[in-house]
Design a protein around this motif. Structure first.
Motif, PDB file in Angstrom:
ATOM      1  N   GLU A   1     -54.602  -8.305  34.420  1.00  0.00           N
ATOM      2  CA  GLU A   1     -53.531  -7.969  33.496  1.00  0.00           C
ATOM      3  C   GLU A   1     -52.786  -6.718  33.969  1.00  0.00           C
ATOM      4  OE1 GLU A   1     -53.159  -7.609  28.649  1.00  0.00           O
ATOM      5  OE2 GLU A   1     -55.016  -8.311  29.574  1.00  0.00           O
ATOM      6  N   PRO A   2     -52.048  -6.849  35.072  1.00  0.00           N
ATOM      7  CA  PRO A   2     -51.330  -5.675  35.573  1.00  0.00           C
ATOM      8  C   PRO A   2     -50.338  -5.159  34.545  1.00  0.00           C
ATOM      9  CG  PRO A   2     -50.562  -7.684  36.649  1.00  0.00           C
ATOM     10  CD  PRO A   2     -51.781  -8.052  35.867  1.00  0.00           C
ATOM     11  N   ALA A   3     -50.152  -3.855  34.552  1.00  0.00           N
ATOM     12  CA  ALA A   3     -49.247  -3.239  33.578  1.00  0.00           C
ATOM     13  C   ALA A   3     -47.816  -3.685  33.815  1.00  0.00           C
ATOM     14  CB  ALA A   3     -49.342  -1.715  33.667  1.00  0.00           C
ATOM     15  N   MET A   4     -47.103  -3.893  32.730  1.00  0.00           N
ATOM     16  CA  MET A   4     -45.691  -4.235  32.815  1.00  0.00           C
ATOM     17  C   MET A   4     -44.878  -2.966  33.067  1.00  0.00           C
ATOM     18  SD  MET A   4     -45.056  -7.466  32.388  1.00  0.00           S
ATOM     19  CE  MET A   4     -45.735  -8.989  31.691  1.00  0.00           C
ATOM     20  N   PRO A   5     -43.911  -3.013  33.972  1.00  0.00           N
ATOM     21  CA  PRO A   5     -43.022  -1.852  34.113  1.00  0.00           C
ATOM     22  C   PRO A   5     -42.283  -1.599  32.807  1.00  0.00           C
ATOM     23  CG  PRO A   5     -42.702  -3.425  35.916  1.00  0.00           C
ATOM     24  CD  PRO A   5     -43.568  -4.102  34.903  1.00  0.00           C
ATOM     25  N   GLU A   6     -41.947  -0.337  32.575  1.00  0.00           N
ATOM     26  CA  GLU A   6     -41.174  -0.026  31.386  1.00  0.00           C
ATOM     27  C   GLU A   6     -39.811  -0.710  31.455  1.00  0.00           C
ATOM     28  OE1 GLU A   6     -40.887   3.878  29.828  1.00  0.00           O
ATOM     29  OE2 GLU A   6     -42.813   4.508  30.692  1.00  0.00           O
ATOM     30  N   GLU A   7     -39.349  -1.161  30.317  1.00  0.00           N
ATOM     31  CA  GLU A   7     -38.059  -1.835  30.256  1.00  0.00           C
ATOM     32  C   GLU A   7     -36.947  -0.856  30.615  1.00  0.00           C
ATOM     33  OE1 GLU A   7     -35.887  -4.809  27.075  1.00  0.00           O
ATOM     34  OE2 GLU A   7     -36.978  -3.074  26.319  1.00  0.00           O
ATOM     35  N   TRP A   8     -36.064  -1.287  31.514  1.00  0.00           N
ATOM     36  CA  TRP A   8     -34.947  -0.430  31.865  1.00  0.00           C
ATOM     37  C   TRP A   8     -33.883  -0.481  30.780  1.00  0.00           C
ATOM     38  CZ3 TRP A   8     -29.719  -1.095  32.372  1.00  0.00           C
ATOM     39  CH2 TRP A   8     -29.011   0.008  32.878  1.00  0.00           C
ATOM     40  N   LEU A   9     -33.386   0.688  30.407  1.00  0.00           N
ATOM     41  CA  LEU A   9     -32.283   0.797  29.460  1.00  0.00           C
ATOM     42  C   LEU A   9     -31.318   1.843  29.988  1.00  0.00           C
ATOM     43  CD1 LEU A   9     -34.251   0.857  26.079  1.00  0.00           C
ATOM     44  CD2 LEU A   9     -32.858  -1.036  26.951  1.00  0.00           C
TER      45      LEU A   9
END
Length: 460
Positions: free
Chosen positions: A342-350
């Motif tokens: 369960e690799p970490a998801m990158p933070e959503e770009w905004l």
């Protein structure tokens, strides 16, 4: 702080690894946890914390000794004192603790274990005996506080952190623990982290090396040496500490100071380093990750916490065994399990919520001679210098007045970047230390040090 937000397959793999470690190394009890995105995402336990009945199964609220993890918490208070201007990291200890036997060594050297101070206190093994006060400890060293010249190498020193505990006490006018509780533990909600056990807590055991029998270990107030490893804590509280180490420092510590703490001040394995030490924190490089945290061991107990700020992930465990063989195995294995399952998801770009339009004119490619770099405007309003095709150095810069920024890391840490404008307000070039950055490589009109050949670029 309990429950899980991980996938069942990830939970199963973590629980299996926990069970294997507890059984293989005959650990009386073991609690482990995973932090993800600012919360305790999973925890589990095996064995018995106090006695052998089923009711003795530990929970995330069961206290264990955390040993030298205490050092990192002391380190935060020392850095707060620096930020308040009450000390400088280059100050010799004797400026704040007159008569200290290692008084010519600096605060930074003590924090990073590069002061050349002896590893242990004189006399009986301090971890198994009751300790005296600072005056007694200082007198006992009797001119034998140091074993090496300052700065030569990393030499782990429990005595050095006893000295830092005394430093905190004198500058705060209260015990080191009262300062720690007020400035770190209470703000982070670590209410179950204490200098003495408070039920429910685990009993410390030594496990016989050749028989399945155990021996209870003593637990004392270690006096002046307590700052090196006195504290007890829980999985819930260590999860909050791991969140802090991931960079969620809140009002406890300035973000720049947290970054400073995790910069390598010393390398432990010299050839291709995987272990190092910052200012109060242990460092580790593992499978491409850059971790910070600390391990702790006291008679009857072993604990570790690691944080990976890049993935906002932390792992921790607490156990009640003098030597269980799990240190450096279970913690890093949990990180590997997370990466696999369960690799970490990158933070959503905004996009940035707001920005200074004048800074847009600074972005894009620049040249230092013929080396190309790019200046990037970050969402937080800081600038970042990034190397392009011809190489170069990468650093982040925070604003420091009009048309000026201070480097935060890399080669340019602490150096000032300035935008130099023409009379009409247009940016002509950038200055950084003695370097001139221009929009074209070696333009004739720019103040390039040494000048530019008037014939310009040429072929054969």
């Amino acid at each position: 702080m309990s429950g899980s937000v991980l996938l069942p397959t990830t939970e199963r793999a973590l629980a299996h690894r926990l069970a294997v470690e507890q059984a293989t190394y005959r650990v009386p009890s073991l609690v482990a946890g995973v932090v993800r995105d600012g919360k305790l995402a999973w925890w589990d336990s095996r064995g018995r914390a106090d006695g052998w009945a089923a009711a003795g199964r530990p929970t995330a609220d069961t206290q264990y000794r955390i040993g030298s993890i205490t050092k990192s918490i002391i380190g935060v208070v020392v850095m707060r004192l620096r930020d308040e201007g009450k000390l400088d990291l280059s100050d010799p200890l004797e400026r704040h603790v007159p008569g200290a036997p290692m008084g010519n060594r600096t605060v930074a050297q003590l924090l990073s274990h590069t002061a050349g101070v002896r590893a242990e206190s004189p006399g009986e093994w301090w971890e198994r005996t009751k300790g005296g006060d600072w005056a007694e400890l200082a007198a006992d060293m009797d001119g034998e506080a140091t074993v090496d010249r300052a700065g030569r190498r990393h030499h782990y020193s429990n005595v050095g952190y006893a000295a830092l505990g005394e430093l905190v006490a004198r500058l705060r006018g209260q015990s080191w623990f009262d300062a720690v509780r007020a400035e770190v533990l209470a703000p982070l909600g670590m209410d179950r982290t204490t200098p003495a056990p408070v039920a429910p807590h685990a009993t410390g055991w030594a496990v016989h090396p050749w028989a399945d029998v155990v021996l209870p270990e003593p637990a004392h107030d270690h006096g002046a040496m307590a700052a090196a490893g006195q504290l007890w804590s829980t999985a819930d509280d260590l999860a909050r500490w791991a969140i802090f180490l991931c960079g969620d420092t809140g009002a406890v510590l300035a973000k720049d100071t947290w970054e400073e703490m995790r910069e390598p001040a010393a390398v432990i394995d010299q050839d291709a380093w995987t272990e190092g030490y910052g200012l109060g924190v242990q460092l580790c490089r593992h499978n491409g990750r850059r971790l910070l945290g600390h391990g702790g061991a006291m008679p009857g107990f072993i604990a570790t916490v690691w944080a990976d700020p890049a993935e906002r992930t932390g792992v921790l465990f607490l156990s009640n065994t003098t030597y269980g063989g799990i240190r450096g195995k279970l913690d890093l294995a949990m990180l590997d399990i997370l990466a696999e399952h369960e690799p970490a998801m990158p933070e959503e770009w905004l996009p940035a919520p707001s920005f200074d339009p004048t800074l847009l004119a600074l972005t894009g490619p620049w040249y230092w001679g013929s080396a190309s770099i790019a200046l990037h405007l970050r969402a937080d309003g800081w600038l970042e210098l990034r190397a392009l095709a011809h190489g170069g150095r990468t650093s982040r810069f925070r604003p420091d007045g009009d048309d000026a920024w201070i480097g935060l890391d890399g080669y340019y840490a602490g150096e000032r970047l300035r935008a130099v404008r023409d009379p009409d307000g247009t940016v002509d070039h950038l200055e950084l230390v003695s370097y001139i950055f221009t929009r074209e490589p070696y333009p004739q009109t720019a103040p390039i040090p040494g000048g530019v050949d008037p014939a310009g670029w040429r072929g054969q």
